[in-house]
Design a protein around this motif. Structure first.
Motif: not given
Length: 87
Positions: A21-27, A31-34, A36-43
């Motif tokens: 549930a948290l990953v869905s909200v964070i992903d 949207h449009g800025q990062l 969430p997979v490729a920039d996962g370290e930054r997230v």
């Protein structure tokens, strides 16, 4: 492989439900800025520095109770591992 900490299968299942549930909200928030997979370290770095209020807000949007420190750590680890596996 990512594993969910817990003393029994019910605790692991509850943590999995909260994490997804948290990953869905964070992903969705990325949207449009990062990516969430490729920039996962930054997230993950961003999540590691989140205040309690940020986690509570994300949990509210996800429709769950605020996550414990263990669940928050799992969320950070999830983003790091997903990014590592994607690269």
């Amino acid at each position: 492989m990512f594993t969910f900490p817990g003393n029994n299968p019910f605790e692991k299942a509850g943590r999995y439900r909260k994490l997804t549930a948290l990953v869905s909200v964070i992903d969705g928030a990325c949207h449009g800025q990062l990516d969430p997979v490729a920039d996962g370290e930054r997230v993950a770095d961003m999540l590691a520095s989140w205040a309690e209020e940020c986690w509570a807000r994300a949990a509210f949007i996800a429709g769950i109770n605020p996550p414990s420190a263990v669940t928050r750590a799992c969320c950070v680890d999830f983003y790091r591992e997903r990014s590592r596996l994607a690269s």
